[in-house]
Design a protein around this motif. Structure first.
Motif, PDB file in Angstrom:
ATOM      1  N   GLU A  84      44.938  35.621  39.341  1.00 58.70           N
ATOM      2  CA  GLU A  84      45.028  36.883  40.067  1.00 58.70           C
ATOM      3  C   GLU A  84      44.728  36.586  41.528  1.00 58.70           C
ATOM      4  O   GLU A  84      43.642  36.114  41.843  1.00 58.70           O
ATOM      5  CB  GLU A  84      44.014  37.886  39.510  1.00 58.70           C
ATOM      6  CG  GLU A  84      44.325  38.315  38.081  1.00 58.70           C
ATOM      7  CD  GLU A  84      43.126  38.971  37.408  1.00 58.70           C
ATOM      8  OE1 GLU A  84      43.060  40.192  37.430  1.00 58.70           O
ATOM      9  OE2 GLU A  84      42.273  38.248  36.871  1.00 58.70           O
ATOM     10  N   GLU A 106      36.904  34.563  33.326  1.00 59.43           N
ATOM     11  CA  GLU A 106      37.499  34.786  34.638  1.00 59.43           C
ATOM     12  C   GLU A 106      36.576  34.175  35.681  1.00 59.43           C
ATOM     13  O   GLU A 106      35.403  34.538  35.757  1.00 59.43           O
ATOM     14  CB  GLU A 106      37.668  36.292  34.870  1.00 59.43           C
ATOM     15  CG  GLU A 106      38.315  36.612  36.198  1.00 59.43           C
ATOM     16  CD  GLU A 106      38.655  38.101  36.359  1.00 59.43           C
ATOM     17  OE1 GLU A 106      38.746  38.804  35.334  1.00 59.43           O
ATOM     18  OE2 GLU A 106      38.812  38.537  37.512  1.00 59.43           O
ATOM     19  N   LYS A 150      32.856  40.761  30.836  1.00 64.51           N
ATOM     20  CA  LYS A 150      34.125  41.203  31.395  1.00 64.51           C
ATOM     21  C   LYS A 150      34.305  42.684  31.130  1.00 64.51           C
ATOM     22  O   LYS A 150      34.214  43.155  30.002  1.00 64.51           O
ATOM     23  CB  LYS A 150      35.235  40.404  30.712  1.00 64.51           C
ATOM     24  CG  LYS A 150      36.631  40.844  31.035  1.00 64.51           C
ATOM     25  CD  LYS A 150      37.148  40.135  32.264  1.00 64.51           C
ATOM     26  CE  LYS A 150      38.548  40.607  32.612  1.00 64.51           C
ATOM     27  NZ  LYS A 150      38.578  41.516  33.738  1.00 64.51           N
TER      28      LYS A 150
HETATM   29 MG    MG Z   1      41.113  40.630  36.415  1.00 66.15          MG
END
Ligand code: MG
Ligand code: ADP
Ligand code: ZN
Length: 481
Positions: free
Chosen positions: A11, A218, A269
């Motif tokens: 991202e 992430e 998350k």
């Molecule tokens: Mg994300």
């Protein structure tokens, strides 16, 4: 032993280079005093209304067109709700269900330093428009925290990739490619340290042959290509260790710590439903007619892939050299200006990729700030090519003429470095060296031809590298039969 495969999706947040913010008239200028670029709208006062900056729509659409996306005729702004001191409204204006662009791809070149580079296609899931948040500044000395809203409402695009990458190297190649496209379009300055080009990496592993993806983490706080590479490599190792120890990877957000080269858990998350997305009632949908999109398509400049192909076709460069030279727009422009001044594309390419890039990297300067203009480099290459100076002298003077921005022709004259191509002048030096080394002369005559380089070395030393090597070698051959 089970073999694992890495899966990565990225991202990317790119700050758009507009003069004013996305929903108000405040300047986006970097480096102002705290809260100088702030108004009622971007500081989240009640009762104000956002007005969309048209340039943002144009830039986001152009990025979509440049990455083979569909630009949606209709897209919608949504509120992403969360609380944080740098977000005074309590929600970020973003796009959710209907982003401006979708279903794109770019082709990256892998193994660009090997003989057989391969091209791999990486899918782009979507590109959406959003506003940036402000910045919290924590002062340990004062035991206080400050909020600076200058960055609040600066326009961003978020570019989300498919989970198509299989190694840290592929992830970096993809990022460099995206950044390059943004710079070619002139819509983002691409500065990773200052945060105008930011990346979060989603990383998981799975046993080779398994179809389902593994659970992903992430990774945040990756502010250089090197950090992206290191963080992914560390994270892959960590996840494999966990699985091999019979434990599970948990889905979470992890922060990269560059000083320790590790990642650590930041928070669980969050899921989309945590944000309570809903269409922003203060903003109408973006509706684009075909003519606008067609216009933007027409306005696209030559993009890195196209320029790379042209460099191969027009200048006869290898795919690797073409890739290298076109990866940065400024470098490609510099190269082309030099070729314009002296039409020897391959020779110019070697000097640009070698000496020029080495010096510019060492100087830490941008190509735009460089005093050594493309015409000067072209002149230097030409002088070497035409035997006015030796290759060695060309290499030797490069750092100095580069640093000072000197005209190489004048410099060579001033320093008396012109190559000696005058037969009689060379002959006397050759005679001198042969006379000084009778044993070597005998050995050479006896068949030890390797001594040529010994003689050459002696002659170069006496002439301070100025002798024309071709002529010297011819003279020696003649004299020693
Ligand atoms: Mg994300
Ligand atoms: P979110 O918006 O919650 O971060 P998304 O589903 O939009 O989640 O995915 C974000 C990114 O994570 C995308 O780039 C996607 O390709 C990537 N991704 C999704 N699943 C995985 C996985 N299992 N391993 C690696 N990357 C993944
Ligand atoms: Zn404002």
């Amino acid at each position: 032993m089970v073999q694992f495969e890495t899966v990565i999706g990225l991202e990317v947040h790119a700050q758009l280079k507009t003069k004013s913010k996305i929903f108000c008239g405040c300047s986006t200028e970097f480096g102002k005093g705290p809260n100088e670029n702030v108004c009622e709208v971007c500081s989240g006062m009640p009762g104000v209304l956002p007005v969309l900056n048209e340039k943002v729509v144009e830039y986001a659409s152009k990025m979509g067109l440049a990455t083979n996306c569909t630009v949606n005729p209709k897209s919608v702004f949504a509120r992403k709700n969360y609380f944080y001191p740098d977000l005074p409204k309590g929600y970020q204006i973003s796009q959710y269900e209907l982003p401006i662009c979708e279903h794109g791809h770019i082709d990256i070149v892998l193994g660009s330093d090997t003989d057989e580079p391969v091209t791999k296609r990486i899918g782009l899931t979507r590109i959406h428009i959003e506003e940036d948040a402000g910045k919290n500044i924590h002062s340990a000395a004062e035991n206080a925290s400050y909020v600076d809203l200058n960055r609040t409402g600066v326009p961003l695009i978020e570019i989300v990739s498919e989970p198509d990458m299989r190694s840290a190297e592929e992830a970096v190649a993809y990022l460099k490619n995206l950044r390059s496209i943004l710079l070619y379009l002139g819509i983002c300055d691409g500065n990773m340290e200052e945060g105008s080009f930011r990346c979060d990496a989603n990383v998981s592993v799975r046993p080779v042959g398994q179809d389902e993806f593994g659970t992903r983490a992430e990774l945040k706080n990756l502010n250089s290509f090197r950090h992206v590479q290191k963080a992914i490599q560390y994270e892959v190792g960590r996840q494999i260790d966990l699985i091999e120890d019979g434990e599970e990877v948990v889905q979470e957000t992890r922060l990269y710590d560059a000083s320790k080269n590790t990642t650590h858990s930041m928070r669980g998350k969050e899921e989309a439903h945590d944000y309570r997305y809903f269409p922003d009632p203060d903003l109408v949908p973006i509706v684009l007619d075909d003519d606008w999109i067609a216009d933007w398509q027409m306005q696209l400049p030559e993009l890195p892939v196209e320029r790379k192909q042209r460099f191969e076709d027009e200048y006869g460069l290898s795919i690797q050299d073409a890739e290298f030279l076109t990866s940065e727009k400024d470098l490609a422009d510099y190269y082309e200006a030099a070729v314009e001044a002296y039409n020897e594309p391959k020779k110019i390419a070697n000097w640009v990729m070698g000496d020029f890039v080495r010096e510019i990297n060492q100087s830490g300067k941008l190509i735009a700030e460089c005093a050594f203009k493309p015409e000067m480099l072209a002149k230097l290459v030409q002088m070497v090519d035409k035997d006015q100076i030796s290759n060695k002298i060309g290499k030797d003077i490069f750092p100095e003429v580069f640093a000072e921005g000197l005209d190489p022709e004048k410099h060579v004259k001033d320093k008396g470095l012109v190559q000696i191509s005058d037969t009689s002048a060379l002959e006397s030096v050759v005679d001198e060296v042969l006379a000084e080394n009778p044993d070597e002369v005998e050995a050479f005559k006896g068949g030890k031809k390797k001594l040529m380089s010994f003689f050459m070395g002696q002659i170069m030393r006496k002439t301070k590298g100025q002798a024309n090597p071709g002529m010297v070698s011819k003279l020696i051959q003649e004299k020693l039969g």
